[in-house]
Scaffold this motif. Structure first.
Motif, mmCIF file in Angstrom:
data_model
loop_
_atom_site.group_PDB
_atom_site.id
_atom_site.type_symbol
_atom_site.label_atom_id
_atom_site.label_comp_id
_atom_site.label_asym_id
_atom_site.label_seq_id
_atom_site.Cartn_x
_atom_site.Cartn_y
_atom_site.Cartn_z
ATOM 1 N N ASP A 107 0.819 -1.215 0.000
ATOM 2 C CA ASP A 107 0.000 0.000 0.000
ATOM 3 C C ASP A 107 0.852 1.264 0.000
ATOM 4 O OD1 ASP A 107 -2.278 -1.538 0.025
ATOM 5 O OD2 ASP A 107 -2.564 -1.412 2.201
ATOM 6 N N GLU A 108 1.956 1.251 0.759
ATOM 7 C CA GLU A 108 2.786 2.455 0.865
ATOM 8 C C GLU A 108 3.328 2.884 -0.497
ATOM 9 O OE1 GLU A 108 3.013 -0.159 2.741
ATOM 10 O OE2 GLU A 108 3.019 0.397 4.865
ATOM 11 N N LEU A 130 2.397 6.223 -2.719
ATOM 12 C CA LEU A 130 3.489 7.097 -3.122
ATOM 13 C C LEU A 130 3.409 7.416 -4.610
ATOM 14 C CD1 LEU A 130 6.131 8.502 -2.231
ATOM 15 C CD2 LEU A 130 7.326 6.370 -2.761
ATOM 16 N N VAL A 131 3.134 6.414 -5.422
ATOM 17 C CA VAL A 131 3.010 6.620 -6.868
ATOM 18 C C VAL A 131 1.842 7.558 -7.173
ATOM 19 C CG1 VAL A 131 2.487 5.495 -9.060
ATOM 20 C CG2 VAL A 131 4.085 4.424 -7.461
ATOM 21 N N TYR A 179 13.168 3.811 -4.375
ATOM 22 C CA TYR A 179 12.322 4.496 -5.357
ATOM 23 C C TYR A 179 12.733 5.961 -5.329
ATOM 24 C CZ TYR A 179 8.116 5.759 -8.010
ATOM 25 O OH TYR A 179 7.235 6.207 -8.979
ATOM 26 N N LEU A 180 13.460 6.378 -6.348
ATOM 27 C CA LEU A 180 14.006 7.729 -6.400
ATOM 28 C C LEU A 180 12.903 8.732 -6.726
ATOM 29 C CD1 LEU A 180 16.863 8.965 -6.100
ATOM 30 C CD2 LEU A 180 17.070 8.852 -8.597
ATOM 31 N N LEU A 181 12.849 9.811 -5.950
ATOM 32 C CA LEU A 181 11.826 10.838 -6.148
ATOM 33 C C LEU A 181 12.397 12.148 -6.673
ATOM 34 C CD1 LEU A 181 9.697 10.255 -2.919
ATOM 35 C CD2 LEU A 181 9.056 9.675 -5.274
ATOM 36 N N ALA A 182 13.690 12.367 -6.461
ATOM 37 C CA ALA A 182 14.308 13.613 -6.922
ATOM 38 C C ALA A 182 15.807 13.401 -7.087
ATOM 39 C CB ALA A 182 14.045 14.743 -5.930
ATOM 40 N N PHE A 183 16.389 14.104 -8.080
ATOM 41 C CA PHE A 183 17.834 14.062 -8.281
ATOM 42 C C PHE A 183 18.254 15.342 -8.995
ATOM 43 C CE2 PHE A 183 21.605 12.703 -10.832
ATOM 44 C CZ PHE A 183 22.464 12.550 -9.750
ATOM 45 N N GLY A 191 14.622 9.856 -1.964
ATOM 46 C CA GLY A 191 13.464 9.040 -2.288
ATOM 47 C C GLY A 191 13.021 8.211 -1.109
ATOM 48 N N ARG A 192 12.384 7.085 -1.407
ATOM 49 C CA ARG A 192 11.834 6.215 -0.376
ATOM 50 C C ARG A 192 12.482 4.838 -0.469
ATOM 51 N NH1 ARG A 192 6.955 7.642 1.666
ATOM 52 N NH2 ARG A 192 7.700 9.694 0.990
ATOM 53 N N SER A 193 12.845 4.313 0.691
ATOM 54 C CA SER A 193 13.481 3.000 0.799
ATOM 55 C C SER A 193 12.491 2.006 1.394
ATOM 56 C CB SER A 193 14.723 3.106 1.693
ATOM 57 O OG SER A 193 15.115 1.841 2.179
#
Length: 236
Positions: A161-162, A166-167, A202-206, A213-215
Motif C-alpha cells: 500500500d505504501e 506514493l506513486v 524508489y528515487l523521487l528527486a535528483f 526518495g523512499r526506501s
C-alpha cells in the motif's frame, strides 16, 4: 552466553572466544582485562549469517590513529570456509608485520586493519571502555543482488500500500528517475529486523549531485515489507 563452536550461524560466538587488539590499542591498555571479549560479544547486536554458516572469524579492536584513542573500531571478519579463513589469518599477519615495521615511535602513524579479505566484514563503533555504537556491513558484495532476488523484492514493493500511495501522490515524477531498484542486502544489525532484508529504492528527486526518495526493506522469507523510510544519497 555464546558457546565456542567450530561452525556458527552468528559471529558473536567467535567474538566471545577472542578479540585481537591493534598494537596501539594494546599499548594503551584498552580492553586488555580478562573477560573483555565475552563482555563485548554480549553487547553486540545479532550478527547472523547471510546464506552460509561461519567456519571462523577474526575480531580486532582497531586504532583510531589518535593517542590517546577516543573512538575505536571493532572489525569483525567472517569466513565461510577453512580456505578463506586461512587466507584471512595470513592477511592479518601480513598487516601486523606492516604495523611493526613502522611502529618505531608513538608520534609515527601506523596502518590499521581495515580492508582485510573476508566473506563478510563488519565495522562497529566502540568506545575505549567497550561501549557498542553503530554497526554496519562493509562487504562490497552487499550491492550485488541476483536478478531473481531483485525481481522478488521489487514485486513485494509494487504490491504494498505504501508504494501505491506514493506513486499516486507523485504524478509528475520524471521518468528519467527510473523504476524501483533493489540496491543492497541489509543485515539485521543495521535494521533491528530478525532476518536479512533487501533494500529497494524508489528515487523521487535528483539534482545531479544529490538524490532522495523512499526506501523499502523487503523480507524475502516472509514475503513482507518490514520498513519504509526516506533516504538521500550523494553521487560518487
Amino acid at each position: 552466553m555464546y558457546n565456542p563452536a567450530e561452525v556458527s550461524s552468528d559471529l558473536r560466538a567467535f567474538v566471545a572466544e577472542e578479540i585481537r587488539l591493534h598494537p596501539r590499542v594494546a599499548y594503551q591498555g584498552l580492553l586488555t582485562e580478562e573477560g573483555a571479549a565475552t563482555r563485548v560479544a554480549a553487547a553486540l547486536p545479532a550478527l547472523q549469517r547471510f546464506r552460509h554458516d561461519y567456519a571462523g572469524a577474526i575480531s580486532v579492536v582497531d586504532w583510531d590513529h589518535r593517542l590517546p584513542s577516543q573512538n575505536l573500531v571493532l572489525r569483525i571478519y567472517g569466513y565461510y570456509g577453512e580456505d578463506t579463513l586461512d587466507a584471512g589469518y595470513e592477511a592479518f599477519d601480513d598487516r601486523l608485520d606492516q604495523i611493526a615495521e613502522r611502529d618505531k615511535y608513538p608520534e609515527f602513524d601506523v596502518p590499521d586493519f581495515d580492508g582485510l579479505a573476508a566473506d563478510e566484514a563488519y565495522e562497529i563503533e566502540l568506545s575505549p571502555t567497550g561501549q557498542i555504537g553503530r554497526c554496519r556491513l562493509t562487504s562490497t558484495w552487499r550491492r550485488t543482488v541476483a536478478s531473481r532476488d531483485a525481481a522478488a523484492a521489487v514485486a513485494l514493493v509494487q504490491a504494498c500500500d505504501e508504494y501505491q500511495k506514493l506513486v499516486t501522490a507523485s504524478p509528475s515524477r520524471p521518468a528519467y528517475l527510473g523504476d524501483l531498484e533493489a540496491v543492497s542486502w541489509t543485515p539485521p544489525c543495521e535494521t533491528d529486523h530478525e532476518r536479512w532484508t533487501l533494500d529497494v529504492w524508489y528515487l523521487l528527486a535528483f539534482d545531479g549531485r544529490i538524490g532522495s526518495g523512499r526506501s523499502f526493506l523487503a523480507d524475502l522469507e516472509t514475503q513482507q515489507i518490514v520498513s519504509v523510510r526516506d533516504f538521500s544519497v550523494r553521487k560518487g
